[in-house]
Design an enzyme around this catalytic site. Structure first.
Site, mmCIF file in Angstrom:
data_model
loop_
_atom_site.group_PDB
_atom_site.id
_atom_site.type_symbol
_atom_site.label_atom_id
_atom_site.label_comp_id
_atom_site.label_asym_id
_atom_site.label_seq_id
_atom_site.Cartn_x
_atom_site.Cartn_y
_atom_site.Cartn_z
ATOM 1 N N GLU A 29 8.911 -14.503 -2.986
ATOM 2 C CA GLU A 29 7.758 -14.510 -3.865
ATOM 3 C C GLU A 29 8.188 -14.238 -5.310
ATOM 4 O O GLU A 29 8.920 -13.292 -5.578
ATOM 5 C CB GLU A 29 6.793 -13.429 -3.413
ATOM 6 C CG GLU A 29 5.537 -13.402 -4.245
ATOM 7 C CD GLU A 29 4.548 -12.397 -3.710
ATOM 8 O OE1 GLU A 29 4.926 -11.237 -3.533
ATOM 9 O OE2 GLU A 29 3.394 -12.792 -3.473
ATOM 10 N N LYS A 72 -4.117 5.812 -6.029
ATOM 11 C CA LYS A 72 -2.919 5.768 -6.867
ATOM 12 C C LYS A 72 -2.878 4.377 -7.512
ATOM 13 O O LYS A 72 -2.468 3.404 -6.887
ATOM 14 C CB LYS A 72 -1.700 6.049 -5.975
ATOM 15 C CG LYS A 72 -0.393 5.443 -6.401
ATOM 16 C CD LYS A 72 0.132 5.996 -7.700
ATOM 17 C CE LYS A 72 1.374 5.227 -8.090
ATOM 18 N NZ LYS A 72 1.076 4.119 -9.028
ATOM 19 N N GLY A 110 5.766 -1.793 0.907
ATOM 20 C CA GLY A 110 5.087 -1.715 2.204
ATOM 21 C C GLY A 110 6.014 -1.165 3.283
ATOM 22 O O GLY A 110 5.628 -0.318 4.097
ATOM 23 N N GLY A 146 0.470 -4.663 -2.391
ATOM 24 C CA GLY A 146 1.640 -4.693 -3.267
ATOM 25 C C GLY A 146 2.773 -5.442 -2.610
ATOM 26 O O GLY A 146 2.559 -6.317 -1.762
ATOM 27 N N SER A 147 3.975 -5.070 -2.968
ATOM 28 C CA SER A 147 5.144 -5.832 -2.515
ATOM 29 C C SER A 147 5.575 -5.418 -1.103
ATOM 30 O O SER A 147 5.298 -4.305 -0.644
ATOM 31 C CB SER A 147 6.297 -5.600 -3.487
ATOM 32 O OG SER A 147 6.689 -4.251 -3.438
HETATM 33 P P1 NAD Z 1 4.689 -2.770 -5.950
HETATM 34 O O1 NAD Z 1 4.845 -2.712 -4.480
HETATM 35 O O2 NAD Z 1 5.864 -2.481 -6.792
HETATM 36 O O3 NAD Z 1 3.566 -1.759 -6.432
HETATM 37 C C1 NAD Z 1 2.322 -1.664 -5.810
HETATM 38 C C2 NAD Z 1 1.874 -0.229 -5.861
HETATM 39 O O4 NAD Z 1 2.770 0.541 -5.080
HETATM 40 C C3 NAD Z 1 1.860 0.389 -7.264
HETATM 41 O O5 NAD Z 1 0.738 1.220 -7.387
HETATM 42 C C4 NAD Z 1 3.117 1.217 -7.263
HETATM 43 O O6 NAD Z 1 3.052 2.328 -8.112
HETATM 44 C C5 NAD Z 1 3.196 1.655 -5.827
HETATM 45 N N1 NAD Z 1 4.537 2.030 -5.390
HETATM 46 C C6 NAD Z 1 5.723 1.553 -5.848
HETATM 47 N N2 NAD Z 1 6.739 2.177 -5.211
HETATM 48 C C7 NAD Z 1 6.192 3.050 -4.347
HETATM 49 C C8 NAD Z 1 6.727 3.985 -3.417
HETATM 50 N N3 NAD Z 1 8.030 4.148 -3.245
HETATM 51 N N4 NAD Z 1 5.868 4.705 -2.669
HETATM 52 C C9 NAD Z 1 4.535 4.547 -2.811
HETATM 53 N N5 NAD Z 1 3.978 3.709 -3.686
HETATM 54 C C10 NAD Z 1 4.792 2.957 -4.452
HETATM 55 O O7 NAD Z 1 4.060 -4.185 -6.213
HETATM 56 P P2 NAD Z 1 3.376 -4.694 -7.560
HETATM 57 O O8 NAD Z 1 4.501 -4.973 -8.460
HETATM 58 O O9 NAD Z 1 2.328 -3.751 -8.013
HETATM 59 O O10 NAD Z 1 2.547 -5.992 -7.094
HETATM 60 C C11 NAD Z 1 3.150 -7.203 -6.871
HETATM 61 C C12 NAD Z 1 3.263 -7.467 -5.393
HETATM 62 O O11 NAD Z 1 2.041 -7.165 -4.708
HETATM 63 C C13 NAD Z 1 3.516 -8.899 -5.078
HETATM 64 O O12 NAD Z 1 4.503 -9.011 -4.104
HETATM 65 C C14 NAD Z 1 2.173 -9.436 -4.569
HETATM 66 O O13 NAD Z 1 2.152 -10.527 -3.780
HETATM 67 C C15 NAD Z 1 1.632 -8.278 -3.876
HETATM 68 N N6 NAD Z 1 0.165 -8.386 -3.821
HETATM 69 C C16 NAD Z 1 -0.427 -8.648 -2.606
HETATM 70 C C17 NAD Z 1 -1.802 -8.803 -2.513
HETATM 71 C C18 NAD Z 1 -2.495 -9.063 -1.208
HETATM 72 O O14 NAD Z 1 -3.714 -9.034 -1.141
HETATM 73 N N7 NAD Z 1 -1.787 -9.329 -0.122
HETATM 74 C C19 NAD Z 1 -2.571 -8.646 -3.666
HETATM 75 C C20 NAD Z 1 -1.938 -8.382 -4.871
HETATM 76 C C21 NAD Z 1 -0.570 -8.247 -4.921
#
Ligand code: NAD
Length: 494
Positions: free
Chosen positions: A398, A188, A246, A241-242
């Site tokens: 962050e 996804k 998570g 992701g965020s």
């Molecule tokens: P996000 O959590 O909004 O999105 C990440 C992914 O999750 C996207 O594909 C999104 O469509 C999906 N998603 C969103 N809501 C969801 C739900 N309810 N159920 C399942 N999937 C869902 O985060 P973002 O805006 O894509 O990325 C930014 C964040 O990611 C920052 O906080 C950053 O630090 C973190 N990040 C961490 C790392 C790492 O290696 N630790 C790497 C890159 C980014």
């Protein structure tokens, strides 16, 4: 890589992108499409399928069928290895095309994207292609009347949710080990960075990956991501992701089949500079790069600068000077050092952090505002804010943007206390020429990686993972394989 080839690639019309399910391009079940906005100029680049829960379920069913009939897991390791190497070859052959497409979608400066995206993805896939026939089972040292053999089996269906900052690199961190171990995958991609990753999925099929083994569904996280999280038929969920998402994934798991959930989350990584740093000029240059590359949209970005009080003013001035020298602009221009912020939403969020930092007593030394608004794109000047107290919002949360918060400290003890004063623990650095202090700091700072007299380092042989609320499990290195295998014991009476 030359500017004219990049310009020719950026002029290409981007075709509409559908899901890839069971090896075929498939529209959303209700025909839904969503606009893909380019952060370079705010225009609509193309459209892609706006997935439904039914689409996600179809993709999971295809992955399950592929896993159960052994069309991939049942192949000899040497055959799987060949396909993965061929995939890496194709990614390399299409590197510039993939990089330019990705940049048009997510805004990363091309100089970084070419290395960090197709370059890194191909390397990662090769690494796991090479690893897969070197992983052995074990025989446990039991008493001599039994034989206990520990098999390493694929887990089955892996769900992978990818963010927008480095879709190919992070995508490959999940796909490489998952596929190498014989699993089937449902991917996804992020709403604002799907195109290059979907193209990479296409290349996997061109390389000979059997249909159904790797499926990809585009659309909103809250719809298709949720359907993946709640599925009874996904065995392991891997995510970058965020923290907020998570947390939701853990809830989905608890509400469904208790699938294993591995999270790579955000950070608020401290870059700690002591007055005895070996080279303060270099430290200032690296400090700027460590937060501002990819407009701060890097999970390990050094977003907190902790500086020993005796050198604070001079060091901050040097960091600001380095920040101002970084040219913000069109990410497809080879001269650009900082590209676009990924989305308008993210830009608004970044500016909100700058405002709250000022409200809490911080002083803007440089930047602090949107730039190049006339392009229609989403750009922000690299921003340095001093006087950030350890409990300020800018120090605790962050931003994921080009905003550096600076805090002064008086002693090593205070530096450790401030460094460890967030819920995160992803990365950090210490700058000192005192060997004992360097080792003490490495031990004391809570983080998955602590750098000494440098920042960054992208070697695939080292694990990347967070402590605290920066996540669990690891990407990269052989440690990543643990997420994608089940241990099974054969206990035999002799
Ligand atoms: P996000 O959590 O909004 O999105 C990440 C992914 O999750 C996207 O594909 C999104 O469509 C999906 N998603 C969103 N809501 C969801 C739900 N309810 N159920 C399942 N999937 C869902 O985060 P973002 O805006 O894509 O990325 C930014 C964040 O990611 C920052 O906080 C950053 O630090 C973190 N990040 C961490 C790392 C790492 O290696 N630790 C790497 C890159 C980014």
């Amino acid at each position: 890589m030359d500017q004219s080839t990049i310009n020719a690639l950026r002029a290409q019309v981007v075709p509409q992108r559908l899901h890839v399910i069971d090896g075929k391009d498939v529209p959303a079940s209700d025909g839904g499409l969503m606009d893909v906005i380019s952060p370079i100029d705010g225009t609509v680049l193309t459209q892609m399928a706006k997935g439904t829960a039914a689409d996600m379920e179809a993709a999971i069913a295809a992955a399950r069928a592929a896993f159960e009939d052994g069309r991939w897991a049942g192949q000899p390791p040497a055959a799987r290895k060949k396909v993965l190497h061929k995939w890496a070859d194709l990614i390399e052959a299409h590197a510039l095309e993939l990089a330019v497409l990705g940049v048009r979608d997510n805004g990363t400066e091309i100089g970084m994207a070419i290395k960090a995206e197709p370059g890194s993805a191909a390397g990662t896939i090769r690494y796991y292609a090479e690893a897969l026939d070197k992983i052995y089972g074990e025989i446990a040292p039991t008493s001599s009347d039994v034989l206990a053999m520990i098999h390493k089996e694929p887990v089955g269906v892996v769900g992978a949710i990818i963010p927008w900052n480095f879709p190919l690199m992070i995508g490959a961190w999940k796909l490489g080990p998952a596929l190498a171990m014989g699993n089937s995958v449902v991917l996804k991609p992020a709403e604002t960075a799907s195109l290059s990753l979907m193209r990479m999925v296409e290349l996997a099929h061109e390389a000979g990956l059997p249909s159904g083994v790797l499926n990809a569904v585009t659309g909103e996280g809250a719809v298709v991501g949720e359907a993946m999280g709640l599925s009874m038929d996904v065995d392991v969920l891997v995510f970058t992701g965020s923290g907020a998402t998570g947390r939701r994934l853990m809830e989905y798991s608890a509400r469904s089949n208790m699938k294993r959930v591995y999270l790579e989350l955000g950070g608020k990584s401290p870059n700690v500079v002591f007055a005895d740093a070996p080279n303060l000029e270099e430290a200032a240059m690296v400090a700027a790069g460590a937060i501002f590359r990819n407009a701060g949209q890097v999970c390990v970005a050094a977003s907190r600068l902790l500086v020993e009080a005796s050198i604070h003013d001079e060091f901050v001035a040097a960091v600001a000077k380095n920040a101002e020298a970084l040219r913000v602009g069109d990410p497809l221009d080879l001269q650009t050092a900082i590209g676009a912020v990924n989305s308008e939403r993210q830009l608004t969020q970044n500016l909100g952090f700058v405002q709250s930092a000022q409200d809490e007593g911080g002083q803007i030394i440089t930047g602090g505002a949107r730039v190049l608004a006339e392009t229609g794109g989403f750009y922000m000047a690299p921003t340095v804010v001093t006087g950030v107290t350890p409990d300020a919002r800018l120090a605790q949360q962050e931003v994921f943007g080009p905003v550096l918060g600076v805090t002064a400290f008086e002693s090593e003890e205070e530096a450790v206390r401030i460094a460890n004063s967030t819920v995160y623990g992803l990365a950090g650095a210490v700058w000192t020429s005192n060997l004992g202090r360097a080792h003490r700091m490495v031990r004391a700072v809570r983080a998955g990686v602590v750098h000494v007299n440098t920042y960054g380092g992208a070697d695939g042989t080292v694990p990347l993972g967070g402590h605290g609320q920066s996540g669990n499990g690891h990407d990269k290195s052989l440690h990543a394989l643990e997420k994608y295998i089940n241990l099974k014991t054969a206990w035999i009476k002799l």
